[in-house]
Each structure stands twice: as structure tokens, then as C-alpha cells.
Write an enzyme that holds these catalytic residues in place. Sequence first.
Site: not given
Ligand SMILES: NC(=O)c1ccc[n+]([C@@H]2O[C@H](COP(=O)([O-])OP(=O)(O)OC[C@H]3O[C@@H](n4cnc5c(N)ncnc54)[C@H](O)[C@@H]3O)[C@@H](O)[C@H]2O)c1
Length: 248
Positions: A145, A158, A162
Site C-alpha cells: 500500500s 497498518y 504494509k
Molecule cells: N482499499 C484500498 O484503498 C486499499 C489501498 C491499498 C491497499 N489495500 C490492500 O488491498 C488488500 C485488499 O483489501 P480491500 O481494500 O479489498 O479490503 P477488503 O476488506 O474488502 O478485503 C480484505 C479481504 O481479506 C480477508 N481477510 C482478512 N483477514 C484475513 C485473514 N486473517 N486470513 C485470510 N483472509 C483475511 C477479508 O475477509 C477480506 O475478504 C488489502 O491487503 C489492503 O491492505 C487496499
Amino acid sequence: MPADLKGKRIIVTGAATGIGRATALRVSAYGARVAAFDVNDAEGINTVNDLNEAAGDARYWHVDVADEVQVNGAVSAAAGWLGGVDVLLHFAGVLKGANVELDEFPEATWDSVVDINMKGSFLIAKHVSGVMKKQKKGVIILTASGAGVIGGSSSYAYGSSKGGVHGLALVMQGYLTKHGIRVNDVAPGAVDTPLKTGQIKQTYALTGDKTAYDAAMASLVTPDGVSKVYAWLASDEADYVRGTVFTR
Ligand SMILES: NC(=O)c1ccc[n+]([C@@H]2O[C@H](COP(=O)([O-])OP(=O)(O)OC[C@H]3O[C@@H](n4cnc5c(N)ncnc54)[C@H](O)[C@@H]3O)[C@@H](O)[C@H]2O)c1
């Protein structure tokens, strides 16, 4: 032209919601077989049902990525079902501790976030790379991230986790190329998912700043748009791409 993923054997973690779900749908539509891992069983099974109803070939495993026994067991089972693993798309992650001052930050929150985001990335990469080393081929894509690479995180744990994922990807890139394994980490921009909207709503509840809330919500991009980047990186077309990829 969509990425050619016909017959690719892909593990997608965090496939229940958000970017993971959108990417699972896309790579399946492009011809990949998908092993979906998550802890949210209801939504994870929902994703897999949607893939299979759209003529895909997908299976679901309950996997807490922070638990090595579960990761090892599920990677072995998924590799057995798929007949190998061509690509790991790792999305599983959490955002906790937003807006908490450093001198008040609970150790338990720190441990939970670092365990899932950072140790989880290490564990899934560890076990999948073992399969790929035997094949002498594979692609591993982790999700970092900007929060940990360029700064600006709402949470000490967080942002730190990351940054750790990004560091892990850099080390992996250096060592796994000789085994035929390409490694990238993606730093998505602000994406409209439960993780991100949850943080924006929590910040609004704390500050009451409606202008900042509206601006943050309006800046979000779609998981479907970001999934195109991951699908392309998973394909052989991306063979020459190394290092971190930032998306908007
Ligand atoms: N949404 C954003 O703006 C953004 C920005 C930068 C990075 N990210 C990263 O993208 C990735 C996906 O996130 P998202 O935004 O789609 O959010 P999200 O919450 O929709 O998805 C995260 C998924 O991870 C699963 N999860 C959580 N803990 C877990 C565990 N211990 N074991 C297995 N699965 C687990 C959740 O159930 C969920 O399905 C994450 O790593 C997040 O840090 C997101």
C-alpha cells in the site's frame, strides 16, 4: 485485449470482498482456475459460486493467512486440486487502529495487524514459493500500500505492516528469480472496498468533517478497475515487469 490467463492455476487470498473478489472474478473470466482463500466463509463461498455460475472453475478454502498450519494445509490441497500453482494473488489484509495516537496504540491491535498483513504475506509466499520452486516457474503478487511505501497511513500498525510487505517483496525479487519466480507488489490507490470505506467512516465519526468525508469518498476508484492491473500482472505479458506497481 484482455490478459490471456487461459488454463492458469491461480490462488487468490482475500477473495471474499473488495479487490480480491473483483480480481478473482476477472481472472476467472479470462480463463484461469481459481483457488479462493479467506476467513469470511459466507462471502468467500459467494465469490466462488459466482465464478462457477459464470462457467469458471473455482473452489473455496477457509484460511487464516496468519496461521501457518492452515496456510500450509490449504496451499497443499489447492496445489493438488489445481495440479500446481502458476500465480499467487495475495490480497488478504486488515486495517485496524486508524486515528489512534501512538502513545495510546494497543499492543494487541499492533500484533493482529502485523500478524495478518505482514506475517500472512510471508507465510503464503513461503508455502506457495515451495510449490513454484519445484515447477521452476511462477508469479507471486503481494499487495502492499502507498501507506507503507510513500506514507500517509491512518494507522501506525497498518502503515508499518504494509512497509514490511513491500520490503518482503523486494527481498523475494532478489532471491526467487533464479527459481523462475517473478515477484511484484502492488500499492493500490484509494479503492472503494469495505476496508477503505470503513476507515473513512471511522475518521468522519471522529472528526465530524463532512467536507473531508465527501472528498475522500469521491476520490475512491473501483475494485474492478484495479483488478485489471492484477490480471495483467498475472499474465505472461508482464514477464518484464519487476518491482512495485502503483495504481490510481
Ligand atoms: N482499499 C484500498 O484503498 C486499499 C489501498 C491499498 C491497499 N489495500 C490492500 O488491498 C488488500 C485488499 O483489501 P480491500 O481494500 O479489498 O479490503 P477488503 O476488506 O474488502 O478485503 C480484505 C479481504 O481479506 C480477508 N481477510 C482478512 N483477514 C484475513 C485473514 N486473517 N486470513 C485470510 N483472509 C483475511 C477479508 O475477509 C477480506 O475478504 C488489502 O491487503 C489492503 O491492505 C487496499
